[in-house]
Motif scaffolding. Structure first.
Motif, PDB file in Angstrom:
ATOM      1  N   VAL A 171      12.890   0.953 -10.206  1.00  0.00           N
ATOM      2  CA  VAL A 171      13.221  -0.464 -10.364  1.00  0.00           C
ATOM      3  C   VAL A 171      13.942  -0.989  -9.130  1.00  0.00           C
ATOM      4  O   VAL A 171      13.720  -2.120  -8.687  1.00  0.00           O
ATOM      5  CB  VAL A 171      14.092  -0.669 -11.623  1.00  0.00           C
ATOM      6  CG1 VAL A 171      14.780  -2.028 -11.597  1.00  0.00           C
ATOM      7  CG2 VAL A 171      13.236  -0.551 -12.876  1.00  0.00           C
ATOM      8  N   PHE A 172      14.803  -0.176  -8.541  1.00  0.00           N
ATOM      9  CA  PHE A 172      15.632  -0.614  -7.423  1.00  0.00           C
ATOM     10  C   PHE A 172      14.936  -0.462  -6.075  1.00  0.00           C
ATOM     11  O   PHE A 172      15.491  -0.854  -5.054  1.00  0.00           O
ATOM     12  CB  PHE A 172      16.951   0.159  -7.406  1.00  0.00           C
ATOM     13  CG  PHE A 172      17.924  -0.306  -8.443  1.00  0.00           C
ATOM     14  CD1 PHE A 172      18.926  -1.196  -8.107  1.00  0.00           C
ATOM     15  CD2 PHE A 172      17.830   0.119  -9.755  1.00  0.00           C
ATOM     16  CE1 PHE A 172      19.822  -1.644  -9.057  1.00  0.00           C
ATOM     17  CE2 PHE A 172      18.725  -0.317 -10.718  1.00  0.00           C
ATOM     18  CZ  PHE A 172      19.721  -1.204 -10.370  1.00  0.00           C
ATOM     19  N   LEU A 173      13.744   0.130  -6.054  1.00  0.00           N
ATOM     20  CA  LEU A 173      13.001   0.250  -4.802  1.00  0.00           C
ATOM     21  C   LEU A 173      12.087  -0.961  -4.656  1.00  0.00           C
ATOM     22  O   LEU A 173      11.239  -1.210  -5.512  1.00  0.00           O
ATOM     23  CB  LEU A 173      12.163   1.533  -4.795  1.00  0.00           C
ATOM     24  CG  LEU A 173      11.360   1.791  -3.511  1.00  0.00           C
ATOM     25  CD1 LEU A 173      12.318   1.994  -2.335  1.00  0.00           C
ATOM     26  CD2 LEU A 173      10.460   3.007  -3.682  1.00  0.00           C
ATOM     27  N   PRO A 174      12.242  -1.764  -3.598  1.00  0.00           N
ATOM     28  CA  PRO A 174      11.411  -2.957  -3.429  1.00  0.00           C
ATOM     29  C   PRO A 174       9.928  -2.631  -3.489  1.00  0.00           C
ATOM     30  O   PRO A 174       9.467  -1.650  -2.899  1.00  0.00           O
ATOM     31  CB  PRO A 174      11.822  -3.473  -2.043  1.00  0.00           C
ATOM     32  CG  PRO A 174      13.204  -2.959  -1.845  1.00  0.00           C
ATOM     33  CD  PRO A 174      13.241  -1.625  -2.524  1.00  0.00           C
ATOM     34  N   MET A 175       9.157  -3.453  -4.202  1.00  0.00           N
ATOM     35  CA  MET A 175       7.731  -3.200  -4.402  1.00  0.00           C
ATOM     36  C   MET A 175       6.921  -3.414  -3.137  1.00  0.00           C
ATOM     37  O   MET A 175       5.762  -3.004  -3.074  1.00  0.00           O
ATOM     38  CB  MET A 175       7.204  -4.096  -5.524  1.00  0.00           C
ATOM     39  CG  MET A 175       7.851  -3.839  -6.865  1.00  0.00           C
ATOM     40  SD  MET A 175       7.279  -4.964  -8.148  1.00  0.00           S
ATOM     41  CE  MET A 175       8.337  -4.465  -9.523  1.00  0.00           C
ATOM     42  N   GLN A 176       7.502  -4.086  -2.145  1.00  0.00           N
ATOM     43  CA  GLN A 176       6.814  -4.302  -0.877  1.00  0.00           C
ATOM     44  C   GLN A 176       7.309  -3.343   0.206  1.00  0.00           C
ATOM     45  O   GLN A 176       7.243  -3.642   1.399  1.00  0.00           O
ATOM     46  CB  GLN A 176       7.010  -5.756  -0.424  1.00  0.00           C
ATOM     47  CG  GLN A 176       6.323  -6.781  -1.294  1.00  0.00           C
ATOM     48  CD  GLN A 176       4.812  -6.630  -1.284  1.00  0.00           C
ATOM     49  OE1 GLN A 176       4.218  -6.272  -0.277  1.00  0.00           O
ATOM     50  NE2 GLN A 176       4.179  -6.914  -2.423  1.00  0.00           N
ATOM     51  N   LEU A 199      18.285   7.940   4.448  1.00  0.00           N
ATOM     52  CA  LEU A 199      18.592   7.964   3.023  1.00  0.00           C
ATOM     53  C   LEU A 199      17.315   8.062   2.203  1.00  0.00           C
ATOM     54  O   LEU A 199      17.231   8.856   1.258  1.00  0.00           O
ATOM     55  CB  LEU A 199      19.380   6.713   2.629  1.00  0.00           C
ATOM     56  CG  LEU A 199      19.665   6.536   1.124  1.00  0.00           C
ATOM     57  CD1 LEU A 199      20.523   7.682   0.608  1.00  0.00           C
ATOM     58  CD2 LEU A 199      20.329   5.186   0.868  1.00  0.00           C
ATOM     59  N   MET A 200      16.311   7.265   2.555  1.00  0.00           N
ATOM     60  CA  MET A 200      15.054   7.293   1.835  1.00  0.00           C
ATOM     61  C   MET A 200      14.366   8.647   1.976  1.00  0.00           C
ATOM     62  O   MET A 200      13.813   9.187   1.009  1.00  0.00           O
ATOM     63  CB  MET A 200      14.137   6.178   2.362  1.00  0.00           C
ATOM     64  CG  MET A 200      12.865   5.994   1.565  1.00  0.00           C
ATOM     65  SD  MET A 200      13.216   5.389  -0.099  1.00  0.00           S
ATOM     66  CE  MET A 200      11.559   5.278  -0.750  1.00  0.00           C
ATOM     67  N   GLN A 201      14.407   9.223   3.154  1.00  0.00           N
ATOM     68  CA  GLN A 201      13.781  10.523   3.393  1.00  0.00           C
ATOM     69  C   GLN A 201      14.456  11.610   2.567  1.00  0.00           C
ATOM     70  O   GLN A 201      13.794  12.488   2.005  1.00  0.00           O
ATOM     71  CB  GLN A 201      13.832  10.854   4.878  1.00  0.00           C
ATOM     72  CG  GLN A 201      13.025   9.906   5.753  1.00  0.00           C
ATOM     73  CD  GLN A 201      13.295  10.102   7.228  1.00  0.00           C
ATOM     74  OE1 GLN A 201      13.947  11.066   7.640  1.00  0.00           O
ATOM     75  NE2 GLN A 201      12.801   9.179   8.054  1.00  0.00           N
ATOM     76  N   THR A 229       0.830  -1.208   0.000  1.00  0.00           N
ATOM     77  CA  THR A 229       0.000   0.000   0.000  1.00  0.00           C
ATOM     78  C   THR A 229       0.861   1.253   0.000  1.00  0.00           C
ATOM     79  O   THR A 229       0.560   2.232  -0.693  1.00  0.00           O
ATOM     80  CB  THR A 229      -0.923   0.000   1.227  1.00  0.00           C
ATOM     81  OG1 THR A 229      -1.728  -1.193   1.220  1.00  0.00           O
ATOM     82  CG2 THR A 229      -1.839   1.217   1.214  1.00  0.00           C
ATOM     83  N   THR A 230       1.953   1.234   0.751  1.00  0.00           N
ATOM     84  CA  THR A 230       2.872   2.383   0.787  1.00  0.00           C
ATOM     85  C   THR A 230       3.466   2.654  -0.581  1.00  0.00           C
ATOM     86  O   THR A 230       3.551   3.805  -1.015  1.00  0.00           O
ATOM     87  CB  THR A 230       4.003   2.126   1.799  1.00  0.00           C
ATOM     88  OG1 THR A 230       3.439   1.905   3.092  1.00  0.00           O
ATOM     89  CG2 THR A 230       4.959   3.310   1.853  1.00  0.00           C
ATOM     90  N   TYR A 231       3.873   1.603  -1.275  1.00  0.00           N
ATOM     91  CA  TYR A 231       4.461   1.749  -2.614  1.00  0.00           C
ATOM     92  C   TYR A 231       3.446   2.351  -3.581  1.00  0.00           C
ATOM     93  O   TYR A 231       3.781   3.235  -4.381  1.00  0.00           O
ATOM     94  CB  TYR A 231       4.933   0.389  -3.116  1.00  0.00           C
ATOM     95  CG  TYR A 231       5.786   0.427  -4.358  1.00  0.00           C
ATOM     96  CD1 TYR A 231       7.173   0.496  -4.267  1.00  0.00           C
ATOM     97  CD2 TYR A 231       5.205   0.416  -5.625  1.00  0.00           C
ATOM     98  CE1 TYR A 231       7.965   0.543  -5.403  1.00  0.00           C
ATOM     99  CE2 TYR A 231       5.992   0.460  -6.768  1.00  0.00           C
ATOM    100  CZ  TYR A 231       7.364   0.519  -6.648  1.00  0.00           C
ATOM    101  OH  TYR A 231       8.142   0.570  -7.789  1.00  0.00           O
ATOM    102  N   ASP A 268       7.504  -0.783   2.990  1.00  0.00           N
ATOM    103  CA  ASP A 268       6.529  -0.417   4.016  1.00  0.00           C
ATOM    104  C   ASP A 268       6.823   0.990   4.528  1.00  0.00           C
ATOM    105  O   ASP A 268       7.934   1.512   4.357  1.00  0.00           O
ATOM    106  CB  ASP A 268       6.572  -1.426   5.165  1.00  0.00           C
ATOM    107  CG  ASP A 268       5.427  -1.226   6.133  1.00  0.00           C
ATOM    108  OD1 ASP A 268       5.676  -0.778   7.266  1.00  0.00           O
ATOM    109  OD2 ASP A 268       4.271  -1.522   5.745  1.00  0.00           O
ATOM    110  N   ILE A 269       5.834   1.610   5.165  1.00  0.00           N
ATOM    111  CA  ILE A 269       6.007   2.964   5.676  1.00  0.00           C
ATOM    112  C   ILE A 269       7.112   3.027   6.716  1.00  0.00           C
ATOM    113  O   ILE A 269       7.805   4.045   6.852  1.00  0.00           O
ATOM    114  CB  ILE A 269       4.668   3.468   6.279  1.00  0.00           C
ATOM    115  CG1 ILE A 269       4.785   4.922   6.707  1.00  0.00           C
ATOM    116  CG2 ILE A 269       4.247   2.584   7.441  1.00  0.00           C
ATOM    117  CD1 ILE A 269       5.017   5.873   5.568  1.00  0.00           C
TER     118      ILE A 269
END
Length: 349
Positions: free
Chosen positions: A291-296, A307-309, A249-251, A298-299
């Motif tokens: 592509v490199f961001l996992p599809m699962q 790094l993500m932020q 859901t987050t993705y 989570d928040i």
């Protein structure tokens, strides 16, 4: 106002038409390719092995591709213990993805060819020159950001961006592990092809060349308004991913939010450049990070990862800044003023 609302209805009908044609095209192409395979006797292998030189091991590890590792002993065939075998799964889906999408793309281009002229109605020599600078700046910044992320992850050993989402389910169970001393890589070429090539082309033609063109035909006096509404449709269209379990859901919410932001940016860029190919190029470079961001994802991953932020903040600020520059460039007074300056320079010469 009524005319613009009618254009929105046209866009919704077009998206429904696209979905139906895509489903039909996929099924017909699947049966046609299977029948052709039976007649010709040509059967594509489900997997293929390609031996790569040992220096590629470093790059593969950096991309998060390694799925198995032997004990490091020499192989039976006398190969170097760091030799790599790249096993690409589901090759049979590659021609299916290309043929089915090509059919629906051709149908949509011919069906809505009358709206192409309205896409370039706001484009001038000045906006096209600015668009080329924006194109280069966006692609270079995205590739630089992606490279820095990989270097940072390699240094810290904490892997957030990998190709885990591009692996094929059930792969290890279907293929025997090769001889000792060989690293096994599980990679779905059909999925990579769809994300990096097919999807950018199809979405840019669908939402920019056609959807944005339909809106510009009815409300061409305001490219920004047309861009916003086409981006709303683009972002909302990603909600269809909730039908399956492939994405978290987050993705999906990230897809919707950034679909809205980059949708505005791409539409305004098309209005400036009158070039769908430029939009496709930026879309493809943007999808490299996706592509490199996992599809699962989570928040909690976003909340716990500085790094993500930082990446999300940089993306929001970059596209906001670029969109502001586009709006300023598309202002009639600005464009006409630049044209007059160039005309005066030419007269002096």
């Amino acid at each position: 106002q009524e005319s613009f609302v009618f254009a929105l209805v046209e866009c919704c009908v077009m998206l429904v038409e696209f979905t139906v044609i895509l489903l039909l095209s996929h099924e017909v192409s699947k049966r046609a390719l299977a029948h052709l395979s039976e007649l010709s006797g040509i059967v594509l292998p489900d997997t293929v092995a390609v031996r790569l030189p040992s220096p590629a091991l470093v790059a593969l590890r950096a991309l998060g591709l390694l799925s198995s590792q032997s004990d490091g002993s020499s192989s039976a065939g006398g190969e170097h213990p760091l030799a790599v075998v790249l096993l690409s799964a589901h090759l049979t889906n590659v021609p299916l993805a290309l043929v089915s999408r090509a059919v629906v793309l051709l149908w949509m281009l011919v069906r809505y060819r009358h709206v192409w002229a309205y896409v370039a109605s706001a484009s001038t020599d000045y906006t096209r020159s600015v668009a080329r600078y924006i194109l280069g700046a966006v692609i270079v910044s995205q590739l630089a950001e992606f490279s820095l992320c990989l270097l940072f992850q390699s240094y810290t050993g904490e892997w957030l961006f990998t190709l885990e989402g591009m692996r094929t389910d059930g792969y290890e169970a279907a293929v025997a592990i090769p001889e000792a001393g060989v690293y096994v890589v599980n990679l779905s070429l059909s999925m990579l092809l769809r994300v990096l090539l097919v999807t950018p082309v199809l979405e840019e033609v669908l939402f920019r060349a056609i959807c944005f063109g339909l809106l510009m035909r009815r409300g061409g006096d305001s490219p920004l308004r047309c861009a916003i509404f086409s981006a709303l449709l683009f972002g909302a269209f990603h909600m269809v991913n909730m039908a399956g379990s492939t994405f978290s859901t987050t993705y999906i919410l990230m897809q919707v939010f950034f679909g809205l932001q980059v949708g505005i940016f791409y539409a305004l860029h098309l209005a400036m450049s009158a070039s769908v190919l430029q939009c496709v190029a930026m879309h493809a470079s943007n999808n490299i990070m996706a592509v490199f961001l996992p599809m699962q994802t989570d928040i909690s991953v976003i909340l716990d990862s500085p790094l993500m932020q930082i990446i999300l903040l940089v993306a929001v600020l970059t596209f906001s800044l670029m969109s502001t520059c586009q709006v300023l460039a598309l202002m009639p007074s600005r464009a006409s003023g630049e044209c007059k300056k160039r005309e005066k320079k030419n007269d002096k010469k």
